[in-house]
Enzyme design. Structure first.
Site, short mmCIF file in Angstrom:
data_model
loop_
_atom_site.label_atom_id
_atom_site.label_comp_id
_atom_site.label_asym_id
_atom_site.label_seq_id
_atom_site.Cartn_x
_atom_site.Cartn_y
_atom_site.Cartn_z
N TYR A 1 14.40 -15.47 14.93
CA TYR A 1 14.66 -14.22 16.08
C TYR A 1 15.08 -13.97 14.16
O TYR A 1 15.97 -12.57 14.67
CB TYR A 1 16.09 -14.84 16.20
CG TYR A 1 15.43 -14.82 17.77
CD1 TYR A 1 14.26 -15.41 18.44
CD2 TYR A 1 16.69 -14.47 19.39
CE1 TYR A 1 14.26 -15.38 19.72
CE2 TYR A 1 15.80 -13.82 20.17
CZ TYR A 1 14.74 -14.85 20.39
OH TYR A 1 14.20 -14.99 21.74
N LYS B 1 4.51 -26.22 16.70
CA LYS B 1 2.70 -25.01 16.80
C LYS B 1 2.16 -26.15 15.46
O LYS B 1 1.85 -24.98 14.66
CB LYS B 1 2.62 -23.81 16.84
CG LYS B 1 1.45 -23.21 16.57
CD LYS B 1 0.73 -23.70 17.82
CE LYS B 1 -0.91 -23.08 18.06
NZ LYS B 1 -1.76 -23.13 18.93
N ASP C 1 0.90 -24.74 22.72
CA ASP C 1 0.87 -24.08 24.24
C ASP C 1 0.76 -25.30 24.66
O ASP C 1 0.43 -25.43 25.86
CB ASP C 1 -0.84 -24.43 23.88
CG ASP C 1 -1.25 -24.87 22.03
OD1 ASP C 1 -0.32 -25.76 21.79
OD2 ASP C 1 -2.61 -24.38 21.75
N ASP D 1 12.81 -20.17 23.82
CA ASP D 1 12.98 -18.88 25.23
C ASP D 1 12.09 -18.85 25.50
O ASP D 1 12.90 -18.65 26.61
CB ASP D 1 13.31 -17.49 23.74
CG ASP D 1 13.66 -16.69 24.78
OD1 ASP D 1 14.01 -16.82 25.10
OD2 ASP D 1 12.36 -15.69 24.48
N ASP E 1 11.57 -20.12 29.95
CA ASP E 1 12.03 -19.41 30.73
C ASP E 1 11.09 -20.35 31.80
O ASP E 1 10.75 -20.09 33.17
CB ASP E 1 11.81 -18.41 30.57
CG ASP E 1 12.71 -16.92 30.68
OD1 ASP E 1 13.97 -17.72 30.39
OD2 ASP E 1 12.20 -15.66 31.13
#
Ligand code: IPM
Ligand code: MG
Length: 358
Positions: free
Chosen positions: A141, A188, A221, A245, A249
């Site tokens: 970001y 990751k 993932d 983020d 959600d």
């Protein structure tokens, strides 16, 4: 106790849900004998219209000197022009960065009264209680980003420093100790160098400072799958800005009621910023249809984390619970049945708070 709140209603349903939180905070002040001050300021699209700036300096300065900030929502189609100089969301990002609010706490809890609103089966969802710690002021970001001169190539860099990783992992691990003592760090690391640093630093902080906390690493993932297949297994989850983020959600869908979920953004110092997870929902704005409970629960988090009033925070949470027990619902959680408006819901919670002082 004296405390000062800055209220940033913002756009869309923001003003309506913020009014609900204001009502409930006033009820807390009256009922428990506190002196709360409220300062209303513009942020987001409405601030662009008024000041040409989604975070006017006067708003930022008011925020800096408050004990806690409560924000409704920012954004809407009116300000969606891709060629615009600025966007409402830029106000929120600047506020997070300016106040160094590096830790975004997003609790995902399934309210027992609303289990059937979940898209998942009851046996998967019952008892889910996850607390996400999303890093909020670093990562992709805020890394370098650029668009080539011919407009054919763009890049956004994901960058984390040792210090940024240490402080968020510490805060999350400390919270795990107060809960079920489990921390899952999501990255990751099989692909990204930045995640390999994250993993090394997190492992060191955990072994040196939190050897008693049950610790695991999960690839992002795989985490997207586990959140659906076995959400009850997670206690505290810590991750970077972008992964957080997306995963929060996803997580917000587990209880099936986005309108119920609050969040807190904290730094090393006060004030903290408290807001609902949901957005500005322009399609239902101004119609008394929004659910104010997420913002009301965010106000409870403000009482707990920024004002030092944990008992009053719990009283607000119990008040929400009792209103749900009474069967009262806003449209989003009414499953097609009878529903009440935003104002009525806020009034009911404020009344329950007033009735809670024994
Ligand atoms: C959130 C939102 C923001 C984010 C947007 C509005 C900039 O999606 O708070 O999760 O991406 O952080
Ligand atoms: Mg988001």
């Amino acid at each position: 106790m004296r405390a000062s709140f800055v209220l940033l209603p913002g756009d869309g349903i923001g003003p309506e849900v913020t009014a609900g939180a204001h009502k409930v905070l006033r009820a807390v002040a009256r009922t428990y004998g506190h002196d709360f001050e409220f300062d209303w300021r513009p942020v987001g699209g409405i601030a662009i219209d008024e000041f040409g700036d989604p975070l006017p300096l006067s708003t930022l300065e008011a925020c800096r000197s408050a004990d806690a900030i409560i924000l409704g929502a920012v954004g809407g189609p009116k300000w969606d022009d891709p060629d615009a100089k600025t966007r409402p969301e830029a106000g929120l990002l600047a506020l997070r960065k300016e106040l160094d609010l590096f830790a975004n706490l997003r609790p995902i809890t399934a309210h027992r009264q609303l289990i059937d609103a979940s898209p998942l089966r009851r046996d998967l969802i019952e008892g889910v209680d996850i607390l996400f710690f999303r890093e909020l002021t670093g990562g992709i970001y805020f890394g370098d980003s650029s668009l080539s001169e011919d407009g054919r190539v763009a890049q956004s860099v994901m960058e984390y420093s040792v210090g940024e990783i240490e402080r968020i992992v510490r805060m999350a691990a400390g919270a795990a100790r107060e809960r079920r003592n489990r921390l899952s760090s999501v990255d990751k690391a099989n692909v990204l160098e930045v995640s390999r640093l994250w993993r090394r630093v997190a492992a060191r902080v955990m072994s040196e400072e939190f050897p008693d906390v049950d610790y695991e690493v999960v690839l992002v993932d795989a985490m997207a799958m586990h959140l659906i297949s076995r959400p009850r297994d997670f206690d505290v989850v810590v991750t970077g800005n972008l992964f957080g983020d997306i995963l929060t959600d996803e997580g917000s869908m587990l209880p099936g009621s986005l309108g119920m979920l609050p969040s807190a953004s904290l730094g090393e110092e006060q004030p903290g910023l408290y807001e609902p997870i949901h957005g500005s929902a322009p399609d239902i704005a101004g119609q008394d249809l929004a659910n104010p409970l997420a913002t009301i629960l965010a106000a409870a988090m403000a009482l707990r984390h920024s004002v030092g009033l944990a008992d009053e925070a719990a009283a607000v949470e119990r008040a929400v619970d009792s209103v749900l027990d009474s069967g009262m619902r806003t449209k989003d959680i009414a499953a097609g049945g009878k529903f009440f408006g935003t104002e009525a819901m806020g009034d009911a919670v404020a009344e329950a708070v007033a009735g809670s002082a024994a």
